[in-house]
Design a protein around this motif. Sequence first.
Motif, mmCIF file in Angstrom:
data_model
loop_
_atom_site.group_PDB
_atom_site.id
_atom_site.type_symbol
_atom_site.label_atom_id
_atom_site.label_comp_id
_atom_site.label_asym_id
_atom_site.label_seq_id
_atom_site.Cartn_x
_atom_site.Cartn_y
_atom_site.Cartn_z
ATOM 1 N N ALA A 104 5.900 -7.564 7.840
ATOM 2 C CA ALA A 104 5.693 -8.653 6.926
ATOM 3 C C ALA A 104 7.150 -9.087 6.278
ATOM 4 C CB ALA A 104 4.633 -7.989 5.957
ATOM 5 N N THR A 105 6.889 -10.335 6.031
ATOM 6 C CA THR A 105 8.036 -11.063 5.262
ATOM 7 C C THR A 105 7.859 -11.296 4.115
ATOM 8 O OG1 THR A 105 7.246 -13.290 5.727
ATOM 9 C CG2 THR A 105 8.715 -12.229 7.543
ATOM 10 N N GLU A 106 8.963 -11.503 3.254
ATOM 11 C CA GLU A 106 8.902 -11.967 1.636
ATOM 12 C C GLU A 106 8.052 -13.223 1.523
ATOM 13 O OE1 GLU A 106 12.312 -11.686 -0.954
ATOM 14 O OE2 GLU A 106 12.659 -9.492 -0.147
ATOM 15 N N ASP A 107 8.324 -14.076 2.606
ATOM 16 C CA ASP A 107 7.325 -15.364 2.546
ATOM 17 C C ASP A 107 5.706 -15.063 2.613
ATOM 18 O OD1 ASP A 107 9.574 -16.776 2.316
ATOM 19 O OD2 ASP A 107 9.839 -17.478 4.148
ATOM 20 N N ASP A 108 5.525 -14.056 3.445
ATOM 21 C CA ASP A 108 4.030 -13.610 3.790
ATOM 22 C C ASP A 108 3.548 -13.015 2.120
ATOM 23 O OD1 ASP A 108 4.455 -14.154 6.348
ATOM 24 O OD2 ASP A 108 4.761 -12.002 6.998
ATOM 25 N N ILE A 109 4.537 -12.317 1.787
ATOM 26 C CA ILE A 109 3.931 -11.485 0.293
ATOM 27 C C ILE A 109 3.977 -12.677 -0.812
ATOM 28 C CG2 ILE A 109 4.728 -10.127 -1.231
ATOM 29 C CD1 ILE A 109 5.829 -8.572 0.646
ATOM 30 N N SER A 110 5.021 -13.651 -0.597
ATOM 31 C CA SER A 110 5.160 -14.774 -1.680
ATOM 32 C C SER A 110 3.720 -15.772 -1.758
ATOM 33 C CB SER A 110 6.084 -15.475 -1.280
ATOM 34 O OG SER A 110 6.198 -16.441 -2.437
ATOM 35 N N SER A 112 0.505 -15.039 -0.489
ATOM 36 C CA SER A 112 -0.611 -14.290 -1.003
ATOM 37 C C SER A 112 -0.425 -14.395 -2.564
ATOM 38 C CB SER A 112 -0.719 -12.924 -0.579
ATOM 39 O OG SER A 112 -1.173 -12.789 0.790
ATOM 40 N N TRP A 113 0.873 -13.853 -3.107
ATOM 41 C CA TRP A 113 1.200 -13.430 -4.471
ATOM 42 C C TRP A 113 0.944 -14.841 -5.267
ATOM 43 C CZ3 TRP A 113 1.434 -9.118 -6.876
ATOM 44 C CH2 TRP A 113 1.867 -9.112 -8.095
ATOM 45 N N GLU A 114 1.679 -15.887 -4.981
ATOM 46 C CA GLU A 114 1.587 -17.077 -5.686
ATOM 47 C C GLU A 114 0.213 -17.817 -5.809
ATOM 48 O OE1 GLU A 114 3.714 -19.238 -7.090
ATOM 49 O OE2 GLU A 114 5.534 -17.975 -6.754
ATOM 50 N N ALA A 156 0.116 -7.403 2.422
ATOM 51 C CA ALA A 156 0.526 -8.767 1.554
ATOM 52 C C ALA A 156 -0.642 -8.991 0.585
ATOM 53 C CB ALA A 156 0.967 -9.867 2.147
#
Length: 250
Positions: A104-110, A112-114, A156
């Motif tokens: 998982a990348t921070e873009d993947d997490i971002s 879902s999060w955003e 994520a």
Amino acid sequence: MVRKRLEGKVALVTGAGQGIGRGTCVALAKEGAMVAVAGRTESKCVAVAEEIRASGGTAIALRCDVTLRSDIEDAVSRTVRSFGGLTTVVNNAQSLRDGPLEFATEDDISLSWESGALGTFRMMQAAFPHLRENTDSCIVNFGSATAIRGSTGFGAYAMAKEAIRGLSRVAATEWGRYGIRVNVVVPHALSPAAAEFHAADPERAARVLKAVPLGRVGDPELDIGRAVVGLVSSDFGYMSGQTLMLTGGA
């Protein structure tokens, strides 16, 4: 004429152009609510709003990307201008990119999060001044069984969905004094994302279905939307800060 359960209610639903969002909009409208059908793809929202109006309901379509506060504030303002207020918010919008945590990348997490946790927070905050003007306003947010179970490949997404449940409990505590109820629905229902999952991994999909005691996948309108109608109505007027599992007993 028999009064419908949600007459006088004004509902704004996000992620409303398809799947559970569409089913929820249709269910709310059938019970008399005026519905703002909001989503990223305006054409899909227009189709849902036209479907509701063709059946005698009241609806408008709104383009709304929940990752943009400006879109959210515009959607809330247009809903209030069109219907004279806002009593109900259903936060269904959510994007995701799944896969094992190790990749998982921070873009993947971002993503879902955003779209999930922050999108839900933004909408709740924008709607709050209008919701507090009513004696019985309601927010329904969406969680996920994959997050509660800790399902493989959904790290994520799980982060965002469990954050939504925590946010909802705090909001229920802080905003109860204004008569605003906040609850979470955890659905298992047919949706475009579910259809993609079934097509991509039919064996895993079969195992998931086998684990559902009722033996079927939920219907977006009849199983999920109708439950949201109940939560929004006075029938559940003393329920707040809770998670309602609509997963067929899984």
